[in-house]
Write a protein that holds these residues in place. Structure first.
Motif, PDB file in Angstrom:
ATOM      1  N   UNK A   1       0.822  -1.200   0.000  1.00  0.00           N
ATOM      2  CA  UNK A   1       0.000   0.000   0.000  1.00  0.00           C
ATOM      3  C   UNK A   1       0.861   1.257   0.000  1.00  0.00           C
ATOM      4  N   UNK A   2       0.288   2.345  -0.522  1.00  0.00           N
ATOM      5  CA  UNK A   2       0.990   3.627  -0.492  1.00  0.00           C
ATOM      6  C   UNK A   2       1.232   4.064   0.946  1.00  0.00           C
ATOM      7  N   UNK A   3       0.245   3.815   1.808  1.00  0.00           N
ATOM      8  CA  UNK A   3       0.396   4.188   3.220  1.00  0.00           C
ATOM      9  C   UNK A   3       1.519   3.391   3.866  1.00  0.00           C
ATOM     10  N   UNK A   4       1.628   2.108   3.529  1.00  0.00           N
ATOM     11  CA  UNK A   4       2.698   1.287   4.076  1.00  0.00           C
ATOM     12  C   UNK A   4       4.063   1.755   3.604  1.00  0.00           C
ATOM     13  N   UNK A   5       4.167   2.110   2.327  1.00  0.00           N
ATOM     14  CA  UNK A   5       5.434   2.599   1.793  1.00  0.00           C
ATOM     15  C   UNK A   5       5.834   3.921   2.435  1.00  0.00           C
ATOM     16  N   UNK A   6       4.859   4.817   2.619  1.00  0.00           N
ATOM     17  CA  UNK A   6       5.150   6.114   3.244  1.00  0.00           C
ATOM     18  C   UNK A   6       5.564   5.928   4.703  1.00  0.00           C
ATOM     19  N   UNK A   7       4.864   5.042   5.413  1.00  0.00           N
ATOM     20  CA  UNK A   7       5.200   4.793   6.820  1.00  0.00           C
ATOM     21  C   UNK A   7       6.610   4.234   6.944  1.00  0.00           C
ATOM     22  N   UNK A   8       6.983   3.334   6.043  1.00  0.00           N
ATOM     23  CA  UNK A   8       8.331   2.778   6.115  1.00  0.00           C
ATOM     24  C   UNK A   8       9.377   3.845   5.797  1.00  0.00           C
ATOM     25  N   UNK A   9       9.064   4.745   4.874  1.00  0.00           N
ATOM     26  CA  UNK A   9      10.005   5.828   4.569  1.00  0.00           C
ATOM     27  C   UNK A   9      10.245   6.694   5.798  1.00  0.00           C
ATOM     28  N   UNK A  10       9.191   6.978   6.550  1.00  0.00           N
ATOM     29  CA  UNK A  10       9.327   7.776   7.776  1.00  0.00           C
ATOM     30  C   UNK A  10      10.103   6.995   8.839  1.00  0.00           C
ATOM     31  N   UNK A  11       9.798   5.707   8.942  1.00  0.00           N
ATOM     32  CA  UNK A  11      10.525   4.862   9.892  1.00  0.00           C
ATOM     33  C   UNK A  11      12.001   4.775   9.496  1.00  0.00           C
ATOM     34  N   UNK A  12      12.272   4.691   8.220  1.00  0.00           N
ATOM     35  CA  UNK A  12      13.647   4.632   7.721  1.00  0.00           C
ATOM     36  C   UNK A  12      14.429   5.851   8.193  1.00  0.00           C
ATOM     37  N   UNK A  13      13.842   7.026   8.012  1.00  0.00           N
ATOM     38  CA  UNK A  13      14.518   8.257   8.424  1.00  0.00           C
ATOM     39  C   UNK A  13      14.742   8.285   9.929  1.00  0.00           C
ATOM     40  N   UNK A  14      13.763   7.784  10.677  1.00  0.00           N
ATOM     41  CA  UNK A  14      13.847   7.784  12.141  1.00  0.00           C
ATOM     42  C   UNK A  14      14.957   6.849  12.621  1.00  0.00           C
ATOM     43  N   UNK A  15      14.994   5.632  12.075  1.00  0.00           N
ATOM     44  CA  UNK A  15      16.003   4.661  12.491  1.00  0.00           C
ATOM     45  C   UNK A  15      17.392   5.118  12.049  1.00  0.00           C
TER      46      UNK A  15
END
Length: 378
Positions: A164-178
């Protein structure tokens, strides 16, 4: 014919019907629901691998210890293993977990009512995972939002849908955070980077640990609360003898493991209990089905806090991919359960839903009430 909706709502009759193994059109693969066969599959990564482009979690977060086998799997897992061993877990996490639970329960104790998934299980799991990895601060609601979008996306992929687009966006935000935590010299993600993993590899593995840590802990707590509060006779046994709580948790894990299935892919033609599995076939191991195998667990659908072999469940999986954080998850769950059950007269609201889910099973909410001297209006 069994449908995805049936497997999501209540899969146990369908799993019993195909035990120990059978083909399910709804999933497009074989489903292993016998305990002995499940162990065999999970302990044979050369024949039943996770390293396949169809693996649902890898499609969302990228290659990680969860989706690799052999030397690649070892290289991804090794930097994280010591931190989650039993002795290290007890030494490092007992006090922070207790303090977090005390604070969370203290915030709601005077209210007389709450959703314990949103006020206890979820925030606890997020706080402890972030602490364990040494990540930068973020609110529990923010991380839970990322996690839920990623979880929904993984579940959708498992059911045959696209990321999902929402899943991809959430992972992008998590990526930046980690990735932001890698700059901290004393964080676990920094250690993993120092052990030779690239940023994307560190992030993927941290995401898997967050994913598993949040899901496992939140699901363990909510499922066990649901089991105890819907089986008052078993709850009374635990309240009369608190030493039974640990086994009550294991029995809940047997009946409703938070992660209900794990996927494998056949690397060669092989026979499983007389079924002709072909190279490339999806082989889904049902941890939920294995936990209700009557050959191992008599009267398997009964919740029995005194069941002598409850710990033989496979909720943590088995083989090289056995859950890395199982000791921490148990510590968190037991600490939270003790605190929740100490709320006087704790009872489940009639509107509180049962566990459900295709890949991850838990109640959407645990709505409860308890006695207080001056209850707030909720």
């Amino acid at each position: 014919m069994t449908t995805v909706a049936e497997l999501t709502d209540d899969p146990h009759a369908a799993l019993a019907a195909v035990r120990p193994v059978g083909w399910m059109d709804a999933l497009g693969g074989w489903v292993v629901s016998g305990r002995e066969l499940a162990v065999r599959v999970m302990r044979d990564p050369e024949t039943f691998t996770v390293d396949d482009p169809r693996f649902s979690t890898a499609q969302v977060v990228g290659p990680s210890m969860l989706s690799l086998d052999g030397t690649a799997h070892a290289a991804h897992r090794a930097p994280f293993e010591k931190a989650f061993g039993l002795a290290e877990t007890r030494a490092r996490f007992t006090r922070p977990v207790a303090e977090t639970v005390e604070a969370l329960v203290g915030e709601i104790a005077a209210d007389g009512a709450a959703d314990l998934r949103r006020t206890l299980a979820g925030p606890l799991s997020v706080a402890v995972v972030a602490y364990s990895l040494g990540l930068p601060p973020a609110s529990a609601s923010t991380v839970l939002g990322w996690y839920e979008a990623i979880s929904d996306s993984v579940t959708g992929v498992a059911a045959g849908r696209r990321v999902t687009a929402a899943g991809a966006e959430a992972f992008a935000r998590l990526h930046a955070h980690v990735a932001g935590g890698i700059d901290s010299s004393d964080s676990l993600v920094a250690e993993a980077a120092g052990a030779g993993l690239g940023v994307d590899e560190v992030v993927a593995n941290a995401a898997v640990l967050m994913f598993g840590g949040i899901e496992t802990t939140e699901g363990m707590i909510t499922n066990c609360l649901w089991h105890l509060l819907t089986h008052r006779d078993q709850l009374e046994l635990v309240l009369a003898d608190p030493a039974l709580l640990a086994n009550a948790l294991e029995e809940s894990l047997r009946l409703e493991p938070a992660a209900a299935v794990v996927d494998r892919y056949a690397t060669r033609d092989v026979e499983l209990a007389g079924c002709p599995v072909r190279r490339g076939d999806l082989v889904t191991v049902s941890l939920a089905g294995a936990g209700r195998d009557p050959a191992v667990f008599p009267d398997p659908d009964r919740y029995d806090v005194r069941r002598p072999n409850a710990r033989r469940h496979l909720a943590w999986a088995s083989g090289p991919h056995i859950c890395l954080g199982m000791h921490l998850a148990r510590l968190e769950a037991l600490t939270a359960l003790r605190a929740a059950l100490a709320l006087p007269g704790l009872r489940l609201a009639a509107s509180s839903p049962p566990p459900r889910g295709l890949v991850f099973r838990k109640p959407a909410a645990v709505k409860v009430r308890w006695h207080v001297e001056h209850p707030s209006q909720v």
